[in-house]
Design a protein around this motif. Structure first.
Motif, PDB file in Angstrom:
ATOM      1  N   ALA A 297     -82.944  35.119  81.720  1.00 13.31           N
ATOM      2  CA  ALA A 297     -82.528  33.765  82.100  1.00 13.31           C
ATOM      3  C   ALA A 297     -82.197  32.927  80.868  1.00 13.31           C
ATOM      4  CB  ALA A 297     -83.621  33.093  82.922  1.00 13.31           C
ATOM      5  N   ILE A 298     -83.015  33.037  79.823  1.00 12.76           N
ATOM      6  CA  ILE A 298     -82.757  32.285  78.588  1.00 12.76           C
ATOM      7  C   ILE A 298     -81.432  32.711  77.970  1.00 12.76           C
ATOM      8  CG2 ILE A 298     -83.534  31.990  76.195  1.00 12.76           C
ATOM      9  CD1 ILE A 298     -86.408  32.014  77.308  1.00 12.76           C
ATOM     10  N   LEU A 299     -81.191  34.011  77.884  1.00  6.28           N
ATOM     11  CA  LEU A 299     -79.940  34.499  77.302  1.00  6.28           C
ATOM     12  C   LEU A 299     -78.733  34.100  78.131  1.00  6.28           C
ATOM     13  CD1 LEU A 299     -81.049  38.049  76.133  1.00  6.28           C
ATOM     14  CD2 LEU A 299     -80.533  36.070  74.696  1.00  6.28           C
ATOM     15  N   LEU A 300     -78.863  34.160  79.452  1.00  6.96           N
ATOM     16  CA  LEU A 300     -77.751  33.791  80.321  1.00  6.96           C
ATOM     17  C   LEU A 300     -77.437  32.303  80.230  1.00  6.96           C
ATOM     18  CD1 LEU A 300     -75.782  35.003  82.332  1.00  6.96           C
ATOM     19  CD2 LEU A 300     -77.390  34.436  84.134  1.00  6.96           C
ATOM     20  N   LEU A 301     -78.459  31.459  80.224  1.00  8.31           N
ATOM     21  CA  LEU A 301     -78.233  30.021  80.111  1.00  8.31           C
ATOM     22  C   LEU A 301     -77.629  29.654  78.758  1.00  8.31           C
ATOM     23  CD1 LEU A 301     -81.431  28.616  81.827  1.00  8.31           C
ATOM     24  CD2 LEU A 301     -79.083  28.493  82.651  1.00  8.31           C
ATOM     25  N   GLN A 302     -78.107  30.292  77.700  1.00  9.41           N
ATOM     26  CA  GLN A 302     -77.547  30.046  76.379  1.00  9.41           C
ATOM     27  C   GLN A 302     -76.077  30.455  76.334  1.00  9.41           C
ATOM     28  OE1 GLN A 302     -79.172  31.097  72.161  1.00  9.41           O
ATOM     29  NE2 GLN A 302     -78.314  32.938  73.056  1.00  9.41           N
ATOM     30  N   SER A 303     -75.757  31.595  76.899  1.00 15.45           N
ATOM     31  CA  SER A 303     -74.387  32.082  76.899  1.00 15.45           C
ATOM     32  C   SER A 303     -73.464  31.155  77.692  1.00 15.45           C
ATOM     33  CB  SER A 303     -74.336  33.489  77.475  1.00 15.45           C
ATOM     34  OG  SER A 303     -73.034  33.958  77.522  1.00 15.45           O
ATOM     35  N   ILE A 304     -73.925  30.688  78.825  1.00 18.08           N
ATOM     36  CA  ILE A 304     -73.125  29.766  79.639  1.00 18.08           C
ATOM     37  C   ILE A 304     -72.891  28.461  78.898  1.00 18.08           C
ATOM     38  CG2 ILE A 304     -73.170  28.356  81.732  1.00 18.08           C
ATOM     39  CD1 ILE A 304     -74.576  30.762  83.095  1.00 18.08           C
ATOM     40  N   PHE A 305     -73.931  27.931  78.257  1.00 21.84           N
ATOM     41  CA  PHE A 305     -73.772  26.692  77.482  1.00 21.84           C
ATOM     42  C   PHE A 305     -72.748  26.876  76.365  1.00 21.84           C
ATOM     43  CE2 PHE A 305     -74.925  24.580  73.504  1.00 21.84           C
ATOM     44  CZ  PHE A 305     -74.593  23.279  73.843  1.00 21.84           C
ATOM     45  N   LEU A 306     -72.888  27.957  75.599  1.00 20.38           N
ATOM     46  CA  LEU A 306     -71.963  28.186  74.489  1.00 20.38           C
ATOM     47  C   LEU A 306     -70.537  28.375  74.982  1.00 20.38           C
ATOM     48  CD1 LEU A 306     -74.084  30.548  72.229  1.00 20.38           C
ATOM     49  CD2 LEU A 306     -73.516  28.157  71.809  1.00 20.38           C
ATOM     50  N   PHE A 307     -70.360  29.121  76.057  1.00 19.01           N
ATOM     51  CA  PHE A 307     -69.026  29.367  76.608  1.00 19.01           C
ATOM     52  C   PHE A 307     -68.370  28.059  77.051  1.00 19.01           C
ATOM     53  CE2 PHE A 307     -66.171  30.221  80.137  1.00 19.01           C
ATOM     54  CZ  PHE A 307     -65.351  31.208  79.611  1.00 19.01           C
TER      55      PHE A 307
ATOM     56  N   ASP B 137     -69.162  24.862  76.323  1.00 14.20           N
ATOM     57  CA  ASP B 137     -68.970  23.875  75.270  1.00 14.20           C
ATOM     58  C   ASP B 137     -67.846  24.294  74.322  1.00 14.20           C
ATOM     59  OD1 ASP B 137     -70.228  21.315  74.269  1.00 14.20           O
ATOM     60  OD2 ASP B 137     -70.197  22.520  72.425  1.00 14.20           O
ATOM     61  N   ALA B 138     -67.780  25.572  73.994  1.00 12.97           N
ATOM     62  CA  ALA B 138     -66.703  26.037  73.111  1.00 12.97           C
ATOM     63  C   ALA B 138     -65.348  25.920  73.797  1.00 12.97           C
ATOM     64  CB  ALA B 138     -66.970  27.475  72.684  1.00 12.97           C
ATOM     65  N   ARG B 139     -65.300  26.160  75.102  1.00 13.42           N
ATOM     66  CA  ARG B 139     -64.028  26.017  75.821  1.00 13.42           C
ATOM     67  C   ARG B 139     -63.604  24.555  75.873  1.00 13.42           C
ATOM     68  NH1 ARG B 139     -63.278  28.057  81.910  1.00 13.42           N
ATOM     69  NH2 ARG B 139     -64.709  26.340  82.247  1.00 13.42           N
ATOM     70  N   LYS B 140     -64.559  23.657  76.036  1.00 12.33           N
ATOM     71  CA  LYS B 140     -64.239  22.226  76.078  1.00 12.33           C
ATOM     72  C   LYS B 140     -63.706  21.748  74.732  1.00 12.33           C
ATOM     73  CE  LYS B 140     -67.636  19.264  76.152  1.00 12.33           C
ATOM     74  NZ  LYS B 140     -68.752  18.406  76.574  1.00 12.33           N
ATOM     75  N   ARG B 141     -64.177  22.351  73.646  1.00 14.50           N
ATOM     76  CA  ARG B 141     -63.778  21.932  72.308  1.00 14.50           C
ATOM     77  C   ARG B 141     -62.701  22.830  71.691  1.00 14.50           C
ATOM     78  NH1 ARG B 141     -67.473  18.134  71.185  1.00 14.50           N
ATOM     79  NH2 ARG B 141     -69.418  18.253  72.339  1.00 14.50           N
ATOM     80  N   ASN B 142     -62.098  23.695  72.494  1.00 16.08           N
ATOM     81  CA  ASN B 142     -61.010  24.584  72.071  1.00 16.08           C
ATOM     82  C   ASN B 142     -61.392  25.485  70.896  1.00 16.08           C
ATOM     83  OD1 ASN B 142     -59.183  23.740  74.036  1.00 16.08           O
ATOM     84  ND2 ASN B 142     -58.594  21.977  72.793  1.00 16.08           N
ATOM     85  N   HIS B 143     -62.583  26.055  70.984  1.00 12.38           N
ATOM     86  CA  HIS B 143     -63.007  27.053  70.001  1.00 12.38           C
ATOM     87  C   HIS B 143     -62.941  28.420  70.666  1.00 12.38           C
ATOM     88  CE1 HIS B 143     -64.155  24.345  66.799  1.00 12.38           C
ATOM     89  NE2 HIS B 143     -64.724  23.565  67.703  1.00 12.38           N
ATOM     90  N   ASN B 144     -63.320  29.429  69.963  1.00 11.30           N
ATOM     91  CA  ASN B 144     -63.242  30.806  70.438  1.00 11.30           C
ATOM     92  C   ASN B 144     -64.313  31.038  71.511  1.00 11.30           C
ATOM     93  OD1 ASN B 144     -62.225  33.324  70.485  1.00 11.30           O
ATOM     94  ND2 ASN B 144     -62.803  33.848  68.384  1.00 11.30           N
ATOM     95  N   TYR B 145     -64.062  30.582  72.738  1.00 16.11           N
ATOM     96  CA  TYR B 145     -65.115  30.514  73.746  1.00 16.11           C
ATOM     97  C   TYR B 145     -65.583  31.867  74.243  1.00 16.11           C
ATOM     98  CZ  TYR B 145     -61.015  30.392  76.883  1.00 16.11           C
ATOM     99  OH  TYR B 145     -59.844  30.647  77.530  1.00 16.11           O
ATOM    100  N   TRP B 146     -64.710  32.861  74.318  1.00 16.66           N
ATOM    101  CA  TRP B 146     -65.164  34.187  74.759  1.00 16.66           C
ATOM    102  C   TRP B 146     -66.117  34.784  73.739  1.00 16.66           C
ATOM    103  CZ3 TRP B 146     -65.286  35.934  79.387  1.00 16.66           C
ATOM    104  CH2 TRP B 146     -64.338  35.530  80.315  1.00 16.66           C
ATOM    105  N   LEU B 147     -65.812  34.614  72.486  1.00 19.16           N
ATOM    106  CA  LEU B 147     -66.692  35.118  71.428  1.00 19.16           C
ATOM    107  C   LEU B 147     -68.067  34.481  71.517  1.00 19.16           C
ATOM    108  CD1 LEU B 147     -67.126  36.644  68.699  1.00 19.16           C
ATOM    109  CD2 LEU B 147     -66.501  34.490  67.624  1.00 19.16           C
ATOM    110  N   TRP B 148     -68.122  33.162  71.654  1.00 14.96           N
ATOM    111  CA  TRP B 148     -69.411  32.477  71.703  1.00 14.96           C
ATOM    112  C   TRP B 148     -70.181  32.826  72.966  1.00 14.96           C
ATOM    113  CZ3 TRP B 148     -71.596  30.996  67.581  1.00 14.96           C
ATOM    114  CH2 TRP B 148     -70.834  30.591  66.499  1.00 14.96           C
TER     115      TRP B 148
END
Length: 66
Positions: free
Chosen positions: A15-25, A27-38
């Motif tokens: 659950a921790i890893l999944l929530l972290q991954s969703i947050f990074l994905f 937020d990175a997509r919102k800020r136009n960064h490499n969202y799949w990588l994050w």
């Protein structure tokens, strides 16, 4: 050494890893960064990918040039 992890510990870690991954994905997509990588890196380990993202991508520790 033959101790097994309990099911609750495995579910908590997943659950921790999944929530972290969703947050990074998201937020990175919102800020136009490499969202799949994050998103993928966030599934590997916690909490270092989040810390790296906040420090190096979001640059939360900027110097004030007043």
């Amino acid at each position: 050494m033959g101790e097994e992890l309990s099911l609750s510990v495995i579910i908590l870690a997943a659950a921790i890893l999944l929530l972290q991954s969703i947050f990074l994905f998201l937020d990175a997509r919102k800020r136009n960064h490499n969202y799949w990588l994050w998103g993928i890196v966030g599934l590997i380990q916690a909490p270092m990918p989040t810390l790296f993202y906040l420090v190096f991508v979001r640059k939360i520790f900027r110097k004030n040039t007043d």
